[in-house]
Design a protein around this motif. Structure first.
Motif, PDB file in Angstrom:
ATOM      1  N   ARG A   1      -1.008  12.947   9.833  1.00  0.00           N
ATOM      2  CA  ARG A   1      -0.894  12.674   8.395  1.00  0.00           C
ATOM      3  C   ARG A   1      -0.773  13.970   7.604  1.00  0.00           C
ATOM      4  O   ARG A   1       0.099  14.097   6.738  1.00  0.00           O
ATOM      5  CB  ARG A   1      -2.154  11.901   7.984  1.00  0.00           C
TER       6      ARG A   1
ATOM      7  N   LYS B   1       2.032   4.938   0.209  1.00  0.00           N
ATOM      8  CA  LYS B   1       1.451   6.057   0.923  1.00  0.00           C
ATOM      9  C   LYS B   1       1.091   7.172  -0.060  1.00  0.00           C
ATOM     10  O   LYS B   1       1.924   7.604  -0.861  1.00  0.00           O
ATOM     11  CB  LYS B   1       2.442   6.579   1.959  1.00  0.00           C
TER      12      LYS B   1
ATOM     13  N   THR C   1       0.854  -1.188   0.000  1.00  0.00           N
ATOM     14  CA  THR C   1       0.000   0.000   0.000  1.00  0.00           C
ATOM     15  C   THR C   1       0.886   1.233   0.000  1.00  0.00           C
ATOM     16  O   THR C   1       1.419   1.625   1.021  1.00  0.00           O
ATOM     17  CB  THR C   1      -0.875   0.032   1.272  1.00  0.00           C
TER      18      THR C   1
ATOM     19  N   GLU D   1      -6.929   4.626   5.072  1.00  0.00           N
ATOM     20  CA  GLU D   1      -5.917   4.424   6.132  1.00  0.00           C
ATOM     21  C   GLU D   1      -6.488   4.741   7.511  1.00  0.00           C
ATOM     22  O   GLU D   1      -6.296   3.995   8.472  1.00  0.00           O
ATOM     23  CB  GLU D   1      -4.733   5.389   5.950  1.00  0.00           C
TER      24      GLU D   1
END
Lengths: 229, 229
Positions: free
Chosen positions: A131, A19, A17, A213
Protein backbone atom coordinates in the motif's frame (compact mmCIF):
# COMPACT_ATOMS: atom_id res chain seq x y z
CA UNK A 1 -3.82 -6.34 -3.44
CA UNK A 2 -2.92 -3.37 -5.69
CA UNK A 3 -6.43 -2.11 -6.09
CA UNK A 4 -5.59 0.48 -8.73
CA UNK A 5 -5.21 -2.34 -11.25
CA UNK A 6 -8.62 -2.72 -12.93
CA UNK A 7 -10.15 -6.06 -12.11
CA UNK A 8 -13.46 -7.79 -11.90
CA UNK A 9 -15.34 -6.88 -8.78
CA UNK A 10 -16.26 -9.58 -6.32
CA UNK A 11 -20.01 -9.78 -5.68
CA UNK A 12 -21.10 -6.74 -3.69
CA UNK A 13 -18.93 -4.13 -5.39
CA UNK A 14 -16.40 -2.47 -3.10
CA UNK A 15 -15.88 0.47 -5.45
CA UNK A 16 -17.95 2.60 -3.08
CA UNK A 17 -14.99 2.61 -0.67
CA UNK A 18 -12.74 5.12 -2.38
CA UNK A 19 -9.08 4.35 -1.95
CA UNK A 20 -7.42 6.85 0.35
CA UNK A 21 -4.40 8.62 -1.08
CA UNK A 22 -1.55 8.24 1.37
CA UNK A 23 1.26 9.15 -0.98
CA UNK A 24 2.33 12.07 1.20
CA UNK A 25 2.57 9.71 4.15
CA UNK A 26 4.99 7.44 2.29
CA UNK A 27 8.50 7.42 3.74
CA UNK A 28 11.66 8.11 1.74
CA UNK A 29 12.73 5.29 -0.55
CA UNK A 30 15.74 3.98 1.39
CA UNK A 31 14.07 3.90 4.82
CA UNK A 32 11.05 2.26 3.22
CA UNK A 33 13.23 -0.43 1.65
CA UNK A 34 15.31 -0.80 4.82
CA UNK A 35 12.30 -1.39 7.05
CA UNK A 36 10.56 -3.73 4.62
CA UNK A 37 13.80 -5.67 4.01
CA UNK A 38 14.42 -6.08 7.73
CA UNK A 39 10.84 -7.18 8.28
CA UNK A 40 11.23 -9.88 5.61
CA UNK A 41 14.47 -11.01 7.22
CA UNK A 42 12.58 -11.34 10.52
CA UNK A 43 9.83 -13.31 8.81
CA UNK A 44 12.46 -15.54 7.29
CA UNK A 45 13.98 -16.19 10.72
CA UNK A 46 10.59 -16.92 12.30
CA UNK A 47 9.67 -19.32 9.51
CA UNK A 48 13.09 -20.96 9.54
CA UNK A 49 12.67 -21.50 13.28
CA UNK A 50 9.29 -23.10 12.63
CA UNK A 51 10.92 -25.47 10.15
CA UNK A 52 13.11 -26.91 12.88
CA UNK A 53 10.20 -27.53 15.26
CA UNK A 54 7.71 -28.78 12.65
CA UNK A 55 5.97 -32.03 13.65
CA UNK A 56 6.61 -33.89 10.39
CA UNK A 57 8.68 -33.80 7.25
CA UNK A 58 5.88 -32.62 4.96
CA UNK A 59 5.32 -29.58 7.19
CA UNK A 60 9.07 -28.92 7.34
CA UNK A 61 9.23 -29.14 3.60
CA UNK A 62 6.37 -26.68 3.12
CA UNK A 63 7.65 -24.29 5.77
CA UNK A 64 11.11 -24.27 4.31
CA UNK A 65 9.53 -23.10 1.05
CA UNK A 66 7.67 -20.36 2.94
CA UNK A 67 10.93 -19.31 4.61
CA UNK A 68 12.55 -19.26 1.20
CA UNK A 69 9.83 -16.96 -0.07
CA UNK A 70 10.40 -14.48 2.75
CA UNK A 71 14.11 -14.65 2.06
CA UNK A 72 13.54 -13.97 -1.63
CA UNK A 73 11.52 -10.87 -0.71
CA UNK A 74 14.30 -9.78 1.62
CA UNK A 75 16.96 -10.21 -1.06
CA UNK A 76 14.82 -8.51 -3.67
CA UNK A 77 14.49 -5.46 -1.42
CA UNK A 78 18.22 -5.56 -0.64
CA UNK A 79 18.88 -5.46 -4.36
CA UNK A 80 16.70 -2.35 -4.63
CA UNK A 81 18.69 -0.72 -1.81
CA UNK A 82 22.00 -1.47 -3.55
CA UNK A 83 20.61 -0.25 -6.87
CA UNK A 84 20.11 3.11 -5.18
CA UNK A 85 23.64 3.17 -3.79
CA UNK A 86 22.52 2.28 -0.29
CA UNK A 87 24.27 -0.11 2.08
CA UNK A 88 21.67 -2.69 3.19
CA UNK A 89 22.96 -3.07 6.76
CA UNK A 90 22.98 0.71 7.21
CA UNK A 91 19.47 1.14 5.86
CA UNK A 92 18.05 -1.70 7.93
CA UNK A 93 19.80 -0.83 11.20
CA UNK A 94 17.41 1.91 12.40
CA UNK A 95 14.51 -0.55 12.27
CA UNK A 96 16.23 -3.49 13.91
CA UNK A 97 15.46 -2.74 17.57
CA UNK A 98 11.71 -2.23 17.11
CA UNK A 99 11.35 -5.15 14.71
CA UNK A 100 13.40 -7.45 16.95
CA UNK A 101 11.14 -6.56 19.87
CA UNK A 102 8.09 -7.07 17.69
CA UNK A 103 9.34 -10.45 16.51
CA UNK A 104 9.75 -11.52 20.12
CA UNK A 105 6.25 -10.32 20.96
CA UNK A 106 4.69 -12.33 18.18
CA UNK A 107 6.73 -15.51 18.59
CA UNK A 108 3.98 -17.14 20.60
CA UNK A 109 3.90 -19.98 23.07
CA UNK A 110 4.04 -22.87 20.64
CA UNK A 111 4.45 -23.88 17.02
CA UNK A 112 0.85 -23.04 16.08
CA UNK A 113 0.99 -19.56 17.54
CA UNK A 114 4.22 -18.96 15.63
CA UNK A 115 2.59 -20.17 12.42
CA UNK A 116 -0.41 -17.93 12.97
CA UNK A 117 1.88 -14.97 13.65
CA UNK A 118 3.80 -15.56 10.44
CA UNK A 119 0.58 -15.85 8.47
CA UNK A 120 -1.19 -12.84 9.96
CA UNK A 121 1.70 -10.48 10.54
CA UNK A 122 3.23 -11.38 7.19
CA UNK A 123 -0.11 -10.82 5.48
CA UNK A 124 -0.85 -7.54 7.17
CA UNK A 125 2.58 -5.97 6.83
CA UNK A 126 3.12 -7.18 3.28
CA UNK A 127 -0.25 -5.58 2.44
CA UNK A 128 0.81 -2.45 4.22
CA UNK A 129 4.16 -2.11 2.49
CA UNK A 130 2.47 -2.76 -0.85
CA UNK A 131 0.00 0.00 0.00
CA UNK A 132 2.77 2.44 0.95
CA UNK A 133 4.70 1.66 -2.22
CA UNK A 134 2.13 3.63 -4.23
CA UNK A 135 3.71 6.82 -2.98
CA UNK A 136 7.29 5.96 -3.90
CA UNK A 137 8.91 7.84 -6.78
CA UNK A 138 10.05 6.22 -10.02
CA UNK A 139 9.77 2.52 -10.71
CA UNK A 140 10.77 1.29 -7.27
CA UNK A 141 7.17 1.28 -6.02
CA UNK A 142 5.79 -1.20 -8.55
CA UNK A 143 8.87 -3.38 -8.21
CA UNK A 144 8.66 -3.47 -4.40
CA UNK A 145 4.92 -4.13 -4.61
CA UNK A 146 5.41 -7.02 -6.97
CA UNK A 147 7.99 -8.58 -4.66
CA UNK A 148 5.91 -8.10 -1.52
CA UNK A 149 2.55 -9.13 -2.94
CA UNK A 150 3.91 -12.60 -3.74
CA UNK A 151 1.79 -14.63 -1.32
CA UNK A 152 3.10 -18.04 -2.38
CA UNK A 153 4.27 -20.24 0.43
CA UNK A 154 1.50 -19.34 2.87
CA UNK A 155 -0.67 -22.28 1.82
CA UNK A 156 1.31 -24.55 4.13
CA UNK A 157 0.57 -22.22 7.06
CA UNK A 158 -3.15 -22.27 6.30
CA UNK A 159 -3.17 -26.03 5.82
CA UNK A 160 -1.34 -26.82 9.05
CA UNK A 161 -3.39 -24.34 11.07
CA UNK A 162 -6.72 -25.52 9.68
CA UNK A 163 -5.92 -29.16 10.38
CA UNK A 164 -4.86 -28.38 13.94
CA UNK A 165 -7.89 -26.16 14.59
CA UNK A 166 -10.27 -28.80 13.23
CA UNK A 167 -8.72 -31.39 15.51
CA UNK A 168 -8.80 -29.33 18.70
CA UNK A 169 -11.49 -26.74 19.56
CA UNK A 170 -9.43 -25.54 22.53
CA UNK A 171 -6.67 -24.59 20.13
CA UNK A 172 -9.18 -22.68 18.00
CA UNK A 173 -10.17 -20.35 20.81
CA UNK A 174 -6.59 -19.87 21.96
CA UNK A 175 -5.51 -19.02 18.41
CA UNK A 176 -8.45 -16.68 17.92
CA UNK A 177 -7.29 -14.73 20.98
CA UNK A 178 -3.70 -14.80 19.76
CA UNK A 179 -4.76 -13.50 16.35
CA UNK A 180 -6.57 -10.58 17.96
CA UNK A 181 -3.59 -9.79 20.16
CA UNK A 182 -1.25 -9.66 17.19
CA UNK A 183 -3.12 -6.90 15.42
CA UNK A 184 -2.28 -4.15 17.85
CA UNK A 185 1.47 -4.72 17.83
CA UNK A 186 1.43 -5.18 14.08
CA UNK A 187 -0.38 -1.91 13.44
CA UNK A 188 2.13 -0.13 15.65
CA UNK A 189 4.90 -1.36 13.36
CA UNK A 190 2.93 -0.18 10.33
CA UNK A 191 2.40 3.20 11.95
CA UNK A 192 6.09 3.57 12.73
CA UNK A 193 6.83 3.38 9.00
CA UNK A 194 4.94 6.56 8.24
CA UNK A 195 6.95 9.75 8.64
CA UNK A 196 4.34 11.65 10.59
CA UNK A 197 5.22 15.16 11.47
CA UNK A 198 3.58 16.53 14.57
CA UNK A 199 1.02 18.35 12.45
CA UNK A 200 0.13 15.24 10.57
CA UNK A 201 -0.20 13.25 13.73
CA UNK A 202 -3.18 15.45 14.55
CA UNK A 203 -4.76 14.18 11.36
CA UNK A 204 -5.24 10.62 12.55
CA UNK A 205 -8.39 10.46 10.50
CA UNK A 206 -6.34 10.28 7.28
CA UNK A 207 -4.59 7.14 8.38
CA UNK A 208 -7.54 5.35 9.84
CA UNK A 209 -9.10 4.36 6.51
CA UNK A 210 -5.83 2.68 5.55
CA UNK A 211 -5.81 0.72 8.76
CA UNK A 212 -9.44 -0.19 8.21
CA UNK A 213 -8.47 -1.75 4.87
CA UNK A 214 -5.61 -3.66 6.48
CA UNK A 215 -7.83 -4.95 9.27
CA UNK A 216 -10.49 -6.04 6.79
CA UNK A 217 -7.91 -8.19 5.01
CA UNK A 218 -6.72 -9.51 8.37
CA UNK A 219 -10.29 -10.46 9.26
CA UNK A 220 -10.64 -12.37 5.99
CA UNK A 221 -7.52 -14.32 6.86
CA UNK A 222 -8.89 -15.13 10.32
CA UNK A 223 -12.24 -16.14 8.79
CA UNK A 224 -10.48 -18.37 6.31
CA UNK A 225 -9.03 -20.30 9.22
CA UNK A 226 -12.40 -20.51 10.95
CA UNK A 227 -11.30 -18.10 13.68
CA UNK A 228 -13.34 -15.19 14.98
CA UNK A 229 -11.37 -11.99 14.46
CA UNK B 1 34.57 -30.16 -8.83
CA UNK B 2 33.38 -32.47 -11.62
CA UNK B 3 36.81 -33.52 -12.72
CA UNK B 4 35.70 -35.33 -15.88
CA UNK B 5 35.07 -31.94 -17.45
CA UNK B 6 38.28 -31.01 -19.28
CA UNK B 7 39.90 -28.01 -17.68
CA UNK B 8 43.26 -26.37 -17.34
CA UNK B 9 45.39 -28.10 -14.77
CA UNK B 10 46.53 -26.22 -11.74
CA UNK B 11 50.33 -26.13 -11.42
CA UNK B 12 51.56 -29.58 -10.46
CA UNK B 13 49.21 -31.63 -12.61
CA UNK B 14 46.97 -33.93 -10.64
CA UNK B 15 46.16 -36.07 -13.68
CA UNK B 16 48.46 -38.71 -12.25
CA UNK B 17 45.85 -39.49 -9.64
CA UNK B 18 43.42 -41.48 -11.75
CA UNK B 19 39.83 -40.90 -10.77
CA UNK B 20 38.41 -43.96 -9.09
CA UNK B 21 35.24 -45.33 -10.64
CA UNK B 22 32.66 -45.66 -7.91
CA UNK B 23 29.61 -45.93 -10.13
CA UNK B 24 28.71 -49.35 -8.74
CA UNK B 25 28.81 -47.89 -5.25
CA UNK B 26 26.25 -45.23 -6.16
CA UNK B 27 22.88 -45.67 -4.43
CA UNK B 28 19.54 -45.85 -6.22
CA UNK B 29 18.30 -42.51 -7.54
CA UNK B 30 15.53 -41.81 -5.03
CA UNK B 31 17.52 -42.67 -1.88
CA UNK B 32 20.39 -40.60 -3.26
CA UNK B 33 18.11 -37.61 -3.80
CA UNK B 34 16.36 -38.15 -0.48
CA UNK B 35 19.58 -38.16 1.51
CA UNK B 36 21.10 -35.22 -0.33
CA UNK B 37 17.85 -33.23 -0.06
CA UNK B 38 17.61 -33.87 3.67
CA UNK B 39 21.24 -32.91 4.14
CA UNK B 40 20.63 -29.60 2.38
CA UNK B 41 17.57 -28.99 4.55
CA UNK B 42 19.78 -29.56 7.60
CA UNK B 43 22.37 -27.16 6.24
CA UNK B 44 19.63 -24.62 5.67
CA UNK B 45 18.48 -24.98 9.26
CA UNK B 46 22.01 -24.66 10.65
CA UNK B 47 22.69 -21.57 8.56
CA UNK B 48 19.31 -20.04 9.36
CA UNK B 49 20.11 -20.57 13.05
CA UNK B 50 23.44 -18.81 12.55
CA UNK B 51 21.60 -15.86 10.96
CA UNK B 52 19.72 -15.25 14.19
CA UNK B 53 22.85 -15.26 16.34
CA UNK B 54 25.07 -13.30 13.95
CA UNK B 55 26.94 -10.43 15.64
CA UNK B 56 26.01 -7.76 13.08
CA UNK B 57 23.65 -7.02 10.25
CA UNK B 58 26.21 -7.48 7.48
CA UNK B 59 26.93 -11.01 8.73
CA UNK B 60 23.21 -11.75 9.05
CA UNK B 61 22.68 -10.51 5.55
CA UNK B 62 25.45 -12.70 4.13
CA UNK B 63 24.41 -15.75 6.14
CA UNK B 64 20.81 -15.42 5.07
CA UNK B 65 22.05 -15.61 1.48
CA UNK B 66 24.06 -18.74 2.35
CA UNK B 67 20.95 -20.24 3.98
CA UNK B 68 18.99 -19.38 0.87
CA UNK B 69 21.55 -21.20 -1.26
CA UNK B 70 21.24 -24.38 0.82
CA UNK B 71 17.47 -24.08 0.58
CA UNK B 72 17.66 -23.70 -3.20
CA UNK B 73 19.73 -26.91 -3.37
CA UNK B 74 17.17 -28.63 -1.17
CA UNK B 75 14.27 -27.52 -3.35
CA UNK B 76 16.11 -28.40 -6.54
CA UNK B 77 16.62 -31.94 -5.25
CA UNK B 78 13.00 -32.12 -4.10
CA UNK B 79 11.96 -31.20 -7.62
CA UNK B 80 14.06 -34.08 -8.95
CA UNK B 81 12.34 -36.45 -6.50
CA UNK B 82 8.89 -35.31 -7.64
CA UNK B 83 9.92 -35.55 -11.29
CA UNK B 84 10.54 -39.25 -10.65
CA UNK B 85 7.17 -39.72 -8.97
CA UNK B 86 8.65 -39.83 -5.48
CA UNK B 87 7.17 -38.19 -2.40
CA UNK B 88 9.89 -35.97 -0.89
CA UNK B 89 8.96 -36.62 2.76
CA UNK B 90 8.94 -40.37 2.16
CA UNK B 91 12.30 -40.35 0.40
CA UNK B 92 13.95 -38.16 3.02
CA UNK B 93 12.52 -39.92 6.07
CA UNK B 94 14.97 -42.86 6.24
CA UNK B 95 17.89 -40.42 6.49
CA UNK B 96 16.38 -38.05 9.04
CA UNK B 97 17.49 -39.78 12.27
CA UNK B 98 21.17 -40.11 11.32
CA UNK B 99 21.35 -36.63 9.78
CA UNK B 100 19.56 -35.06 12.76
CA UNK B 101 22.07 -36.71 15.08
CA UNK B 102 24.89 -35.57 12.83
CA UNK B 103 23.60 -32.02 12.78
CA UNK B 104 23.55 -31.99 16.55
CA UNK B 105 27.09 -33.36 16.69
CA UNK B 106 28.41 -30.61 14.44
CA UNK B 107 26.45 -27.70 15.90
CA UNK B 108 29.42 -26.65 17.99
CA UNK B 109 29.78 -24.60 21.12
CA UNK B 110 29.43 -21.15 19.60
CA UNK B 111 28.69 -19.19 16.47
CA UNK B 112 32.17 -19.71 14.99
CA UNK B 113 32.13 -23.45 15.45
CA UNK B 114 28.72 -23.54 13.77
CA UNK B 115 30.03 -21.48 10.87
CA UNK B 116 33.05 -23.73 10.48
CA UNK B 117 30.79 -26.79 10.54
CA UNK B 118 28.59 -25.38 7.82
CA UNK B 119 31.59 -24.51 5.70
CA UNK B 120 33.47 -27.79 6.13
CA UNK B 121 30.58 -30.26 6.31
CA UNK B 122 28.76 -28.48 3.51
CA UNK B 123 31.89 -28.49 1.39
CA UNK B 124 32.76 -32.11 2.04
CA UNK B 125 29.30 -33.58 1.62
CA UNK B 126 28.44 -31.45 -1.40
CA UNK B 127 31.68 -32.70 -2.97
CA UNK B 128 30.74 -36.22 -2.02
CA UNK B 129 27.23 -36.11 -3.45
CA UNK B 130 28.59 -34.55 -6.62
CA UNK B 131 31.10 -37.40 -6.80
CA UNK B 132 28.41 -40.05 -6.30
CA UNK B 133 26.19 -38.46 -8.93
CA UNK B 134 28.53 -39.78 -11.65
CA UNK B 135 27.01 -43.19 -11.18
CA UNK B 136 23.37 -42.16 -11.46
CA UNK B 137 21.45 -43.19 -14.58
CA UNK B 138 20.01 -40.75 -17.13
CA UNK B 139 20.29 -37.00 -16.78
CA UNK B 140 19.66 -36.79 -13.05
CA UNK B 141 23.36 -37.08 -12.23
CA UNK B 142 24.51 -33.97 -14.10
CA UNK B 143 21.52 -32.00 -12.84
CA UNK B 144 22.09 -32.97 -9.22
CA UNK B 145 25.80 -32.23 -9.60
CA UNK B 146 25.13 -28.80 -11.01
CA UNK B 147 22.83 -27.99 -8.11
CA UNK B 148 25.20 -29.27 -5.46
CA UNK B 149 28.41 -27.85 -6.87
CA UNK B 150 27.04 -24.31 -6.54
CA UNK B 151 29.41 -22.99 -3.87
CA UNK B 152 28.04 -19.44 -3.83
CA UNK B 153 27.19 -18.13 -0.41
CA UNK B 154 30.17 -19.63 1.39
CA UNK B 155 32.26 -16.48 1.00
CA UNK B 156 30.56 -14.96 4.03
CA UNK B 157 31.54 -18.00 6.11
CA UNK B 158 35.16 -17.69 5.04
CA UNK B 159 35.21 -13.94 5.61
CA UNK B 160 33.71 -14.10 9.10
CA UNK B 161 35.91 -17.02 10.15
CA UNK B 162 39.10 -15.45 8.80
CA UNK B 163 38.42 -12.17 10.56
CA UNK B 164 37.71 -13.91 13.86
CA UNK B 165 40.76 -16.17 13.56
CA UNK B 166 43.03 -13.23 12.77
CA UNK B 167 41.75 -11.39 15.81
CA UNK B 168 42.11 -14.26 18.27
CA UNK B 169 44.84 -16.93 18.11
CA UNK B 170 43.05 -18.94 20.84
CA UNK B 171 40.06 -19.23 18.56
CA UNK B 172 42.33 -20.43 15.75
CA UNK B 173 43.55 -23.43 17.70
CA UNK B 174 40.10 -24.25 19.01
CA UNK B 175 38.67 -24.10 15.49
CA UNK B 176 41.52 -26.18 14.07
CA UNK B 177 40.65 -28.90 16.58
CA UNK B 178 36.94 -28.56 15.78
CA UNK B 179 37.64 -28.85 12.06
CA UNK B 180 39.58 -32.07 12.63
CA UNK B 181 36.82 -33.49 14.81
CA UNK B 182 34.18 -32.83 12.17
CA UNK B 183 35.82 -34.97 9.52
CA UNK B 184 35.18 -38.31 11.18
CA UNK B 185 31.45 -37.78 11.68
CA UNK B 186 31.13 -36.31 8.21
CA UNK B 187 32.84 -39.24 6.52
CA UNK B 188 30.53 -41.61 8.40
CA UNK B 189 27.57 -39.83 6.81
CA UNK B 190 29.20 -40.10 3.41
CA UNK B 191 29.86 -43.78 3.98
CA UNK B 192 26.24 -44.41 4.98
CA UNK B 193 25.14 -43.22 1.53
CA UNK B 194 26.91 -46.04 -0.23
CA UNK B 195 24.91 -49.25 -0.53
CA UNK B 196 27.66 -51.56 0.53
CA UNK B 197 26.83 -55.21 0.53
CA UNK B 198 28.76 -57.34 2.96
CA UNK B 199 31.04 -58.47 0.17
CA UNK B 200 31.79 -54.93 -0.90
CA UNK B 201 32.46 -53.89 2.64
CA UNK B 202 35.44 -56.19 2.52
CA UNK B 203 36.74 -54.06 -0.33
CA UNK B 204 37.40 -50.99 1.77
CA UNK B 205 40.31 -50.20 -0.47
CA UNK B 206 37.94 -49.19 -3.28
CA UNK B 207 36.36 -46.48 -1.16
CA UNK B 208 39.48 -45.13 0.40
CA UNK B 209 40.71 -43.24 -2.66
CA UNK B 210 37.41 -41.40 -2.80
CA UNK B 211 37.72 -40.41 0.81
CA UNK B 212 41.29 -39.35 0.17
CA UNK B 213 40.02 -36.94 -2.50
CA UNK B 214 37.37 -35.58 -0.15
CA UNK B 215 39.86 -35.09 2.65
CA UNK B 216 42.27 -33.32 0.32
CA UNK B 217 39.58 -30.78 -0.54
CA UNK B 218 38.74 -30.47 3.15
CA UNK B 219 42.40 -29.77 3.91
CA UNK B 220 42.45 -27.03 1.28
CA UNK B 221 39.45 -25.41 2.97
CA UNK B 222 41.16 -25.58 6.36
CA UNK B 223 44.38 -24.15 4.84
CA UNK B 224 42.41 -21.33 3.28
CA UNK B 225 41.28 -20.31 6.73
CA UNK B 226 44.82 -20.54 8.10
CA UNK B 227 43.95 -23.61 10.15
CA UNK B 228 46.08 -26.75 10.37
CA UNK B 229 44.03 -29.70 9.19
Amino acid sequence: MRSEIPRLQARGSQRATKKVDISDLTPEVLPYLGQAAYFELSMFESLAGAVTTAPDLAAREGLSAAAGRALAKHHGLITEIRRRGGEPATEMAPFAPALDRYRQQITGADWYETLLSCYLAGGLLDDFFVRLSDGLPGDVGPRAAQLLAEAGGTDVLVRELKAAIAADPTLASRLAMWGRRLVGDTLLIARSAMPLSAAERAEESRIEPVFTELIAAHTRRMDGLGLTA
